[in-house]
Design a protein around this motif. Structure first.
Motif, PDB file in Angstrom:
ATOM      1  N   LYS A  20       0.823  -1.222   0.000  1.00  0.00           N
ATOM      2  CA  LYS A  20       0.000   0.000   0.000  1.00  0.00           C
ATOM      3  C   LYS A  20       0.847   1.259   0.000  1.00  0.00           C
ATOM      4  CE  LYS A  20      -3.553   2.406   2.688  1.00  0.00           C
ATOM      5  NZ  LYS A  20      -4.425   2.346   3.899  1.00  0.00           N
ATOM      6  N   HIS A  21       1.933   1.243   0.769  1.00  0.00           N
ATOM      7  CA  HIS A  21       2.753   2.440   0.926  1.00  0.00           C
ATOM      8  C   HIS A  21       4.059   2.384   0.118  1.00  0.00           C
ATOM      9  CE1 HIS A  21       0.014   3.797   4.031  1.00  0.00           C
ATOM     10  NE2 HIS A  21       0.106   2.613   4.599  1.00  0.00           N
ATOM     11  N   ALA A  22       4.168   1.395  -0.773  1.00  0.00           N
ATOM     12  CA  ALA A  22       5.358   1.245  -1.629  1.00  0.00           C
ATOM     13  C   ALA A  22       6.639   1.369  -0.804  1.00  0.00           C
ATOM     14  CB  ALA A  22       5.336   2.282  -2.751  1.00  0.00           C
ATOM     15  N   MET A  23       6.716   0.569   0.268  1.00  0.00           N
ATOM     16  CA  MET A  23       7.836   0.675   1.196  1.00  0.00           C
ATOM     17  C   MET A  23       9.151   0.154   0.631  1.00  0.00           C
ATOM     18  SD  MET A  23       6.111  -0.341   4.847  1.00  0.00           S
ATOM     19  CE  MET A  23       4.873   0.743   5.595  1.00  0.00           C
ATOM     20  N   PHE A  24       9.076  -0.884  -0.199  1.00  0.00           N
ATOM     21  CA  PHE A  24      10.290  -1.529  -0.682  1.00  0.00           C
ATOM     22  C   PHE A  24      10.288  -1.605  -2.201  1.00  0.00           C
ATOM     23  CE2 PHE A  24       9.060  -3.871   3.317  1.00  0.00           C
ATOM     24  CZ  PHE A  24       9.937  -3.186   4.152  1.00  0.00           C
ATOM     25  N   GLY A  25      11.434  -1.273  -2.795  1.00  0.00           N
ATOM     26  CA  GLY A  25      11.604  -1.457  -4.225  1.00  0.00           C
ATOM     27  C   GLY A  25      12.365  -2.735  -4.501  1.00  0.00           C
ATOM     28  N   SER A  26      12.214  -3.271  -5.680  1.00  0.00           N
ATOM     29  CA  SER A  26      12.914  -4.494  -6.061  1.00  0.00           C
ATOM     30  C   SER A  26      14.420  -4.268  -5.979  1.00  0.00           C
ATOM     31  CB  SER A  26      12.522  -4.893  -7.484  1.00  0.00           C
ATOM     32  OG  SER A  26      13.205  -6.060  -7.871  1.00  0.00           O
ATOM     33  N   GLY A  27      15.103  -5.150  -5.263  1.00  0.00           N
ATOM     34  CA  GLY A  27      16.550  -5.051  -5.118  1.00  0.00           C
ATOM     35  C   GLY A  27      17.013  -4.138  -4.001  1.00  0.00           C
ATOM     36  N   LEU A  47      10.011 -10.419   7.674  1.00  0.00           N
ATOM     37  CA  LEU A  47      10.621  -9.957   6.425  1.00  0.00           C
ATOM     38  C   LEU A  47      11.486 -11.035   5.777  1.00  0.00           C
ATOM     39  CD1 LEU A  47      11.559  -6.266   7.356  1.00  0.00           C
ATOM     40  CD2 LEU A  47       9.669  -7.060   5.888  1.00  0.00           C
ATOM     41  N   THR A  48      12.019 -11.965   6.580  1.00  0.00           N
ATOM     42  CA  THR A  48      12.802 -13.063   5.992  1.00  0.00           C
ATOM     43  C   THR A  48      11.895 -14.076   5.312  1.00  0.00           C
ATOM     44  OG1 THR A  48      12.786 -14.501   7.964  1.00  0.00           O
ATOM     45  CG2 THR A  48      14.582 -12.873   7.792  1.00  0.00           C
ATOM     46  N   LEU A  52      10.141 -11.190  -0.408  1.00  0.00           N
ATOM     47  CA  LEU A  52      10.320  -9.909  -1.086  1.00  0.00           C
ATOM     48  C   LEU A  52      11.720  -9.855  -1.691  1.00  0.00           C
ATOM     49  CD1 LEU A  52       8.833  -7.632   1.722  1.00  0.00           C
ATOM     50  CD2 LEU A  52       7.654  -8.440  -0.335  1.00  0.00           C
ATOM     51  N   ASP A  53      11.869  -9.122  -2.776  1.00  0.00           N
ATOM     52  CA  ASP A  53      13.170  -9.000  -3.442  1.00  0.00           C
ATOM     53  C   ASP A  53      13.977  -7.884  -2.768  1.00  0.00           C
ATOM     54  OD1 ASP A  53      15.299  -9.150  -5.216  1.00  0.00           O
ATOM     55  OD2 ASP A  53      14.319  -7.892  -6.729  1.00  0.00           O
ATOM     56  N   ILE A  54      14.321  -8.119  -1.485  1.00  0.00           N
ATOM     57  CA  ILE A  54      15.092  -7.140  -0.721  1.00  0.00           C
ATOM     58  C   ILE A  54      16.196  -7.864   0.044  1.00  0.00           C
ATOM     59  CG2 ILE A  54      13.215  -5.458  -0.497  1.00  0.00           C
ATOM     60  CD1 ILE A  54      12.672  -6.521   2.317  1.00  0.00           C
ATOM     61  N   THR A  55      17.246  -7.137   0.354  1.00  0.00           N
ATOM     62  CA  THR A  55      18.335  -7.647   1.181  1.00  0.00           C
ATOM     63  C   THR A  55      18.227  -6.994   2.547  1.00  0.00           C
ATOM     64  OG1 THR A  55      19.774  -7.941  -0.740  1.00  0.00           O
ATOM     65  CG2 THR A  55      20.846  -7.792   1.421  1.00  0.00           C
ATOM     66  N   LEU A  56      18.261  -7.791   3.592  1.00  0.00           N
ATOM     67  CA  LEU A  56      18.118  -7.272   4.952  1.00  0.00           C
ATOM     68  C   LEU A  56      19.476  -7.107   5.623  1.00  0.00           C
ATOM     69  CD1 LEU A  56      15.142  -9.541   6.105  1.00  0.00           C
ATOM     70  CD2 LEU A  56      15.030  -7.239   5.109  1.00  0.00           C
ATOM     71  N   HIS A  57      19.601  -6.022   6.381  1.00  0.00           N
ATOM     72  CA  HIS A  57      20.807  -5.762   7.159  1.00  0.00           C
ATOM     73  C   HIS A  57      20.359  -5.401   8.573  1.00  0.00           C
ATOM     74  CE1 HIS A  57      25.137  -4.353   7.345  1.00  0.00           C
ATOM     75  NE2 HIS A  57      24.650  -3.979   8.521  1.00  0.00           N
TER      76      HIS A  57
END
Length: 198
Positions: A20-27, A47-48, A52-57
């Motif tokens: 809804k809030h476009a929090m994460f972009g691809s990559g 989140l794991t 989603l196509d995101i890297t977590l730190h």
């Protein structure tokens, strides 16, 4: 509790908020603030699992306010990140001393120290945003505190799902640090249910 999608209620709500809030972009690389408490651990775990196509730190700041307990929290978060194969940064600040030096209350100094630390981690990791685990309960408390402090109708807004944080004195036209809060629709009870389940 599992919803129609096969995901838990918490996972459904986090996925919906992120979309809804476009929090994460691809990559994207996302710094996740993890204190070691149930809210932030639930967010990290969720989140794991969402694919989603995101890297977590993972980022944890030891405030050095509770002696050995603070050190144990830092060790817990480090162990968790290593167990889940995530990059992590563990930092430490003497928040009591910072509060004295800045003439601030401990809570205010702790919050500023955390956000400054997240900004440093974000820059070092080349990250796109910082995800924080504020819940619906935190939102209600924030609105109540704002009203008690006399902020009037402006205080009813509370925390935003997506916002920009800037260092004190930083110009408004700077990019600032994007903050996302995917759990603002999640209750504390749902967090605890999720933690018990997983």
């Amino acid at each position: 509790i599992v919803g129609e999608s096969g995901e838990t209620v918490l996972e459904d709500k986090v996925r919906a908020a992120a979309a809804k809030h476009a929090m994460f972009g691809s990559g994207d690389t996302v710094v996740v603030g993890v204190s070691g408490g149930p809210d932030s651990v639930a967010l990290l775990h969720c989140l794991t699992r969402l694919g989603l196509d995101i890297t977590l730190h993972v980022a944890h700041l030891n405030h050095r306010l509770r002696g050995a307990s603070s050190d144990e929290d830092a060790e817990f978060v480090r162990d968790l990140a290593m167990k889940w194969g995530l990059r992590y940064t563990i930092g430490a600040r003497d928040v009591g001393l910072l509060a004295q030096e800045r003439g601030e209350g401990v809570e205010e100094a702790a919050r500023a120290a955390r956000f400054e630390f997240f900004a440093e981690v974000m820059a070092e990791a080349g990250a796109d945003s910082v995800a924080l685990a504020h819940t619906a309960d935190d939102q209600a408390e924030t609105v109540l505190l704002h009203l008690l402090r006399g902020t009037g109708m402006a205080g009813l807004r509370g925390m935003l799902p997506v916002s920009i944080w800037r260092l004190a004195g930083e110009a408004v036209d700077t990019e600032g640090m994007p903050i996302v809060r995917p759990m603002l629709d999640v209750s504390r009870d749902e967090v605890l249910d999720y933690c018990r389940e997983h």
